[in-house]
Design a protein around this motif. Structure first.
Motif, PDB file in Angstrom:
ATOM      1  N   SER A 211      32.325 -42.379  13.035  1.00 34.87           N
ATOM      2  CA  SER A 211      31.162 -42.453  12.151  1.00 34.87           C
ATOM      3  C   SER A 211      31.315 -41.556  10.924  1.00 34.87           C
ATOM      4  CB  SER A 211      29.889 -42.081  12.927  1.00 34.87           C
ATOM      5  OG  SER A 211      29.641 -43.019  13.955  1.00 34.87           O
ATOM      6  N   TRP A 212      32.539 -41.217  10.590  1.00 34.65           N
ATOM      7  CA  TRP A 212      32.851 -40.518   9.342  1.00 34.65           C
ATOM      8  C   TRP A 212      33.445 -41.515   8.363  1.00 34.65           C
ATOM      9  CZ3 TRP A 212      34.812 -34.937   8.751  1.00 34.65           C
ATOM     10  CH2 TRP A 212      34.038 -34.061   9.517  1.00 34.65           C
ATOM     11  N   PRO A 213      33.245 -41.302   7.053  1.00 33.30           N
ATOM     12  CA  PRO A 213      33.898 -42.189   6.083  1.00 33.30           C
ATOM     13  C   PRO A 213      35.420 -42.113   6.213  1.00 33.30           C
ATOM     14  CG  PRO A 213      32.186 -40.861   5.031  1.00 33.30           C
ATOM     15  CD  PRO A 213      32.365 -40.303   6.407  1.00 33.30           C
ATOM     16  N   GLU A 214      36.053 -43.256   6.115  1.00 32.79           N
ATOM     17  CA  GLU A 214      37.503 -43.308   6.235  1.00 32.79           C
ATOM     18  C   GLU A 214      38.180 -42.428   5.188  1.00 32.79           C
ATOM     19  OE1 GLU A 214      41.166 -44.092   7.694  1.00 32.79           O
ATOM     20  OE2 GLU A 214      39.256 -44.714   8.598  1.00 32.79           O
ATOM     21  N   LYS A 215      37.615 -42.398   3.965  1.00 31.94           N
ATOM     22  CA  LYS A 215      38.245 -41.616   2.891  1.00 31.94           C
ATOM     23  C   LYS A 215      38.227 -40.128   3.212  1.00 31.94           C
ATOM     24  CE  LYS A 215      33.994 -41.361   0.096  1.00 31.94           C
ATOM     25  NZ  LYS A 215      33.362 -41.683  -1.197  1.00 31.94           N
ATOM     26  N   VAL A 216      37.185 -39.643   3.883  1.00 27.91           N
ATOM     27  CA  VAL A 216      37.114 -38.231   4.228  1.00 27.91           C
ATOM     28  C   VAL A 216      38.137 -37.901   5.305  1.00 27.91           C
ATOM     29  CG1 VAL A 216      35.659 -36.398   5.185  1.00 27.91           C
ATOM     30  CG2 VAL A 216      34.709 -38.030   3.543  1.00 27.91           C
ATOM     31  N   ARG A 217      38.255 -38.762   6.305  1.00 28.35           N
ATOM     32  CA  ARG A 217      39.251 -38.524   7.343  1.00 28.35           C
ATOM     33  C   ARG A 217      40.662 -38.530   6.763  1.00 28.35           C
ATOM     34  NH1 ARG A 217      38.201 -42.579  12.107  1.00 28.35           N
ATOM     35  NH2 ARG A 217      37.470 -43.939  10.444  1.00 28.35           N
ATOM     36  N   THR A 218      40.894 -39.453   5.828  1.00 29.93           N
ATOM     37  CA  THR A 218      42.209 -39.514   5.195  1.00 29.93           C
ATOM     38  C   THR A 218      42.488 -38.260   4.382  1.00 29.93           C
ATOM     39  OG1 THR A 218      42.113 -41.930   5.087  1.00 29.93           O
ATOM     40  CG2 THR A 218      43.652 -40.824   3.592  1.00 29.93           C
ATOM     41  N   MET A 219      41.486 -37.771   3.659  1.00 30.16           N
ATOM     42  CA  MET A 219      41.655 -36.552   2.867  1.00 30.16           C
ATOM     43  C   MET A 219      41.993 -35.360   3.762  1.00 30.16           C
ATOM     44  SD  MET A 219      38.500 -37.174   0.204  1.00 30.16           S
ATOM     45  CE  MET A 219      38.614 -35.644  -0.723  1.00 30.16           C
ATOM     46  N   GLN A 220      41.316 -35.257   4.897  1.00 30.29           N
ATOM     47  CA  GLN A 220      41.610 -34.154   5.811  1.00 30.29           C
ATOM     48  C   GLN A 220      42.995 -34.310   6.429  1.00 30.29           C
ATOM     49  OE1 GLN A 220      38.898 -32.601   8.593  1.00 30.29           O
ATOM     50  NE2 GLN A 220      37.229 -32.392   7.125  1.00 30.29           N
ATOM     51  N   GLU A 221      43.340 -35.524   6.780  1.00 29.67           N
ATOM     52  CA  GLU A 221      44.664 -35.770   7.356  1.00 29.67           C
ATOM     53  C   GLU A 221      45.758 -35.369   6.369  1.00 29.67           C
ATOM     54  OE1 GLU A 221      47.264 -39.601   8.929  1.00 29.67           O
ATOM     55  OE2 GLU A 221      45.077 -39.676   8.979  1.00 29.67           O
ATOM     56  N   ASN A 222      45.576 -35.727   5.106  1.00 27.65           N
ATOM     57  CA  ASN A 222      46.574 -35.371   4.095  1.00 27.65           C
ATOM     58  C   ASN A 222      46.612 -33.866   3.857  1.00 27.65           C
ATOM     59  OD1 ASN A 222      47.212 -38.068   3.786  1.00 27.65           O
ATOM     60  ND2 ASN A 222      45.890 -38.363   2.022  1.00 27.65           N
ATOM     61  N   TRP A 223      45.438 -33.224   3.925  1.00 24.15           N
ATOM     62  CA  TRP A 223      45.385 -31.778   3.703  1.00 24.15           C
ATOM     63  C   TRP A 223      46.109 -31.035   4.822  1.00 24.15           C
ATOM     64  CZ3 TRP A 223      43.864 -29.155  -0.524  1.00 24.15           C
ATOM     65  CH2 TRP A 223      43.682 -27.776  -0.414  1.00 24.15           C
ATOM     66  N   ILE A 224      45.906 -31.484   6.061  1.00 23.53           N
ATOM     67  CA  ILE A 224      46.616 -30.875   7.194  1.00 23.53           C
ATOM     68  C   ILE A 224      48.109 -31.169   7.065  1.00 23.53           C
ATOM     69  CG2 ILE A 224      46.875 -30.899   9.709  1.00 23.53           C
ATOM     70  CD1 ILE A 224      43.839 -31.630   9.797  1.00 23.53           C
ATOM     71  N   GLY A 225      48.431 -32.383   6.643  1.00 21.61           N
ATOM     72  CA  GLY A 225      49.781 -32.723   6.207  1.00 21.61           C
ATOM     73  C   GLY A 225      50.872 -32.570   7.255  1.00 21.61           C
ATOM     74  N   LYS A 226      50.732 -33.221   8.372  1.00 21.71           N
ATOM     75  CA  LYS A 226      51.781 -33.183   9.386  1.00 21.71           C
ATOM     76  C   LYS A 226      53.001 -33.968   8.909  1.00 21.71           C
ATOM     77  CE  LYS A 226      52.675 -34.362  14.235  1.00 21.71           C
ATOM     78  NZ  LYS A 226      52.096 -34.934  15.482  1.00 21.71           N
ATOM     79  N   SER A 227      54.174 -33.354   9.068  1.00 23.16           N
ATOM     80  CA  SER A 227      55.400 -34.066   8.680  1.00 23.16           C
ATOM     81  C   SER A 227      56.547 -33.644   9.585  1.00 23.16           C
ATOM     82  CB  SER A 227      55.749 -33.780   7.213  1.00 23.16           C
ATOM     83  OG  SER A 227      56.012 -32.414   7.010  1.00 23.16           O
ATOM     84  N   GLN A 228      57.441 -34.581   9.785  1.00 20.74           N
ATOM     85  CA  GLN A 228      58.662 -34.321  10.551  1.00 20.74           C
ATOM     86  C   GLN A 228      59.786 -34.120   9.558  1.00 20.74           C
ATOM     87  OE1 GLN A 228      58.921 -34.023  13.834  1.00 20.74           O
ATOM     88  NE2 GLN A 228      61.131 -33.729  13.956  1.00 20.74           N
TER      89      GLN A 228
END
Length: 839
Positions: A211-228
């Protein structure tokens, strides 16, 4: 009863009655299901603006509707009251930040009450109140004991005029946002909260927030920025004696490396500077710049050639030059980077400046030329080229292969990393929560005993000298060590204000005097059922609040991980912008439309009308709600805020819009007046159906926060009632209409409820329920075609047999004339939808 609704008389009367009766006070012990509705609390600047009005009206509608639907509702209000603006005011107005802040709170509280928000004011809090921040200090100490707080030296943005650390957002074009001074990069001991310990959990939690906007979840995901990626070392070439460890998220581009860059404060750089005055001078120059990612991207890329080289791990015959570079920070990764200019813009800018090789190793099409031309790096997907055993692989495949070979050969390790950095919470300013730590030469940092909390800010401070008044206070910071009793000093940094807003929603839910909150009571309300606020808080505030809640869970104080079950980000309120003949911004109140032109009222000179933009003080396109409320009343303003635009989109303020809202208020009032004699007359089944369809639709729209759709339905119902003949059904519809509009125009609704002779307050009346039987359509509109062309429509009973449908259609005068009295060759009936006559 007057023929016109008088908001000046009604608004204050009902607001006082709600307050006297405690109508909106939440009961922790209520057996009803609980609903927690919260809008992001405001900074007490002194005046509310239309953005506040829109935001809080949306939450208010939901809170009022939930109360009517049988929920125990918590809808509180408080003040995000610490921060730099108060210190700025103290400096400019020669006043104390506390005096300025509390005066603003009193003013804004009165303004919000004047709009009639259904708020539980008994739970009001301000983050600058020791009764609040003392508990925050206790939580900080709990985190400290749990290993979630630590202190270290780190690079910061330092304003040499204001003598304070600036957040990245406070650095504008390389300068301090207030002083305008060029920001310096400086090393300071800072306090940090260990948010990185929750990086993976914060990412996983986003998957549960449907129930969160997709754009907000995406922004947080990018900010956390997990990468291999790959962590490995470049071996030194003699006489250089030290290996340089790097981490790369793009090991697929390793054959495109042309240099290695290290941070100015990298140990190797410091070692070189000790023997090279030129290197030392360059490192000093690097300090004249901030630490923001945006600034590192846009600043001129500068480097110092150390004269040393390192060996490429897969092409040992290739020696890569080592540079000290101003765009590499020690706090990010290993403090060293592998420069691949063809596929990283910063590396490309640097290579063009210092004439380094630029080798293409990823191609989006058929490009195979190793010489990469142009000044724009290619960072997209493609196939790997000019890379030996990697040629022909896609990017992901090449990454995996390089990591596999590195691990097999023992020269590197595949590693998961996060862009997220620990949260630096130290601020060198007065107006904030004092960090509850005492520094002792013998014991080191020691937490203030909880029995001595709160550590209260001293009142006798001055702002005539730049810098932190706490640091130069003659007595406040001098204390004895609570551990050994020797003379010691308090920590003079205060907490980032984002810490204050990271748990206020929990304190709203539970407010015991002796601890931050009661676990059971807080959990009975949490998580917040509906949180409403601007998308500009999508990352920092919302991410920090999610971290803080998890940290409380880690230390056993709360069994909840996610603080906000549902999030809604509303649009901005916008207005035209105006400039006078001299090009100076002027306020909407200073201009007037005269025919096709716009002129300045005071001078009569023409005004340039600019773009419609978000209301802002800098462009002076702000509408003060106070005179609008005085002229039209709270309900017209609330109705306009809900009616003209979907709530997630921007809303353009207009005089026509508010006048239209005012007219609707008066239409409802006239219906109430006319309903006094509606107790007689026959049934009006059509109106009853319209009413119950509206009840069902408005209920669903409010649940979905589709306020503008609910408004449209209420307009339609109002029109239907106006057209209906007097009857008991018409009066029932008027009473139900008053209930349905009550969350949106509550003062009008209370006044109408009383005049209709209803018991109690409409604010506590039950929400109307739709009768399912009346939602079923018993007739349908059937289209009539002749040879596929629409000729007419007819209203028929739903489910009518095909032969009966055919008979009624062929009897229509319009169809008889169109067929010229002849029988059709064929009749095709699509039940409840269509009749096609083939002539």
């Amino acid at each position: 009863m007057n023929s016109r609704f008088n908001p000046k008389a009604a608004d204050g009367r009902w607001q006082r009655l709600w307050e006297e009766r405690g109508t909106f006070r939440a009961d922790d012990s209520s057996p009803k299901p609980k609903a927690y509705v919260l809008e992001m609390f405001p900074y007490p600047s002194g005046r509310i603006h239309m953005g506040h009005v829109r935001n809080y009206t949306m939450g208010d509608v939901l809170a009022r509707a939930r109360r009517a639907q049988g929920f125990e509702v918590l809808h509180p209000m408080g003040w995000d009251a610490f921060g730099m603006p108060a210190e700025n005011a103290a400096f400019e107005k020669k006043t104390h930040p506390g005096d300025w802040t509390w005066a603003n709170i009193a003013s804004m509280r009165d303004q919000l009450k004047g709009i009639g928000f259904a708020i539980d004011w008994s739970r009001e809090l301000a983050t600058c109140d020791p009764a609040y921040y003392g508990h925050e200090q206790a939580l900080f100490l709990d985190f400290y004991e749990a290993g979630l707080v630590y202190r270290k030296e780190s690079s910061v943005n330092w304003d040499p005029v204001d003598m304070t650390v600036l957040a990245n957002e406070q650095v504008i074009d390389g300068r301090g946002w207030r002083s305008g001074a060029l920001v310096e990069r400086r090393k300071l001991s800072q306090w940090f909260l260990k948010i990185t310990a929750f990086a993976e959990d914060l990412l996983d939690g986003l998957k549960t927030l449907d129930s969160w906007p997709e754009k907000v979840r995406t922004m947080q995901e990018n900010w956390i920025g997990k990468s291999q990626g790959l962590r490995f070392s470049f071996a030194p070439n003699a006489p250089f004696a030290a290996a340089i460890e790097v981490y790369s998220t793009r090991p697929d581009t390793i054959f495109g490396a042309s240099f290695v860059a290290i941070a100015a404060d990298h140990p190797i750089a410091q070692s070189i500077a000790a023997a090279s005055p030129e290197a030392a001078a360059f490192i000093e120059r690097c300090k004249l710049g901030g630490t923001t990612a945006a600034e590192l991207d846009t600043t001129e890329k500068l480097g110092f050639d150390t004269g040393f080289t390192v060996a490429h791990p897969l092409d040992t015959g290739l020696a890569l030059p080592v540079y000290i570079a101003n765009f590499v920070l020690m706090d990010y990764g290993t403090g060293a980077v592998m420069g691949v200019p063809a596929h990283d813009q910063r590396d490309l800018d640097f290579s063009r400046k210092y004439d380094l090789s630029v080798r293409r190793v990823v191609a989006s099409g058929d490009e195979v030329d190793p010489v990469f031309a142009g000044n724009e790096a290619y960072t997209g997907p493609g196939r790997v080229v000019n890379s030996d055993f990697l040629d022909g692989l896609d990017v992901e495949g090449a990454k995996s292969e390089v990591i596999r070979r590195a691990e097999a050969g023992g020269w590197g390790q595949g590693t998961t990393v996060y862009r997220l950095r620990d949260w630096g919470v130290s601020r060198q300013r007065y107006w904030g929560t004092p960090i509850p730590v005492i520094h002792c030469e013998s014991c080191g940092p020691v937490g203030v005993p909880k029995s001595q909390l709160p550590v209260v800010l001293p009142q006798d401070v001055t702002f005539d000298i730049p810098g932190n008044p706490l640091d130069r206070h003659p007595t406040w910071k001098h204390v004895d060590c609570p551990s050994c009793g020797k003379p010691a000093v308090r920590e003079t940094d205060t907490l980032d204000t984002f810490a204050d807003s990271s748990w206020y929603f929990i304190r709203f839910a539970s407010q015991p005097q002796d601890r931050p909150f009661d676990k059971a009571v807080a959990e009975s309300w949490m998580p917040v059922g509906q949180y409403i606020g601007g998308v500009e808080h999508a990352i920092l505030h919302l991410l920090y609040a999610r971290f803080w809640t998890r940290a409380l869970q880690r230390v056993g104080q709360l069994d909840i991980a996610e603080p906000f079950a549902s999030l809604f980000t509303q649009g901005m309120v916008t207005h035209e912008t105006y400039k006078d003949a001299d090009g100076v911004w002027i306020e909407p109140a200073a201009v007037q439309r005269r025919g096709e032109s716009v002129v300045e009222i005071a001078s009569g000179r023409p005004v340039t009308v600019g773009r419609t933009e978000k209301m802002s003080k800098s462009k002076k396109n702000v509408i003060d709600p106070t005179p609008i409320l005085d002229q039209y009343g709270a309900d017209a303003v609330r109705w306009f805020m809900l009616s003209d635009s979907p709530p997630e989109r921007d809303l353009a303020w207009s005089e026509a819009g508010i006048e239209g809202a005012w007219r609707f208020v008066q239409r409802v009032w006239r219906l109430v007046d006319g309903a006094q004699g509606d107790n007689s007359g026959g049934e009006d089944l059509a109106l009853r159906r319209s009413l119950h369809k509206t009840i069902a639709g408005v209920t669903a729209d409010i649940d979905a926060l589709h306020f503008n759709k609910a408004v449209a339905r209420l307009y339609e119902l109002t029109t239907a009632i106006e057209k209906a003949a007097p009857s008991a059904d018409r009066r029932e519809a008027v009473v139900a209409l008053v209930k349905l509009v009550a969350p949106m125009v509550p003062h009008l609704a209370e006044e109408a409820w009383a005049h209709l002779g209803q018991d109690g307050l409409v604010a506590t009346a039950d929400w109307p329920k739709a009768d399912p039987a009346l939602l079923v359509e018993d007739s349908v509109t059937v289209a009539i075609q002749i040879n596929g062309k629409l000729r007419d429509t007819i209203e028929l009973p739903k489910g009518l047999a095909s032969d009966a449908v055919e008979a009624q259609v062929l009897a229509l005068d319009k169809i008889v004339r169109a067929l010229e009295g002849k029988a059709p060759r064929k009749v095709i009936v699509v039940p409840d939808r269509l009749v096609n006559l083939v002539a």
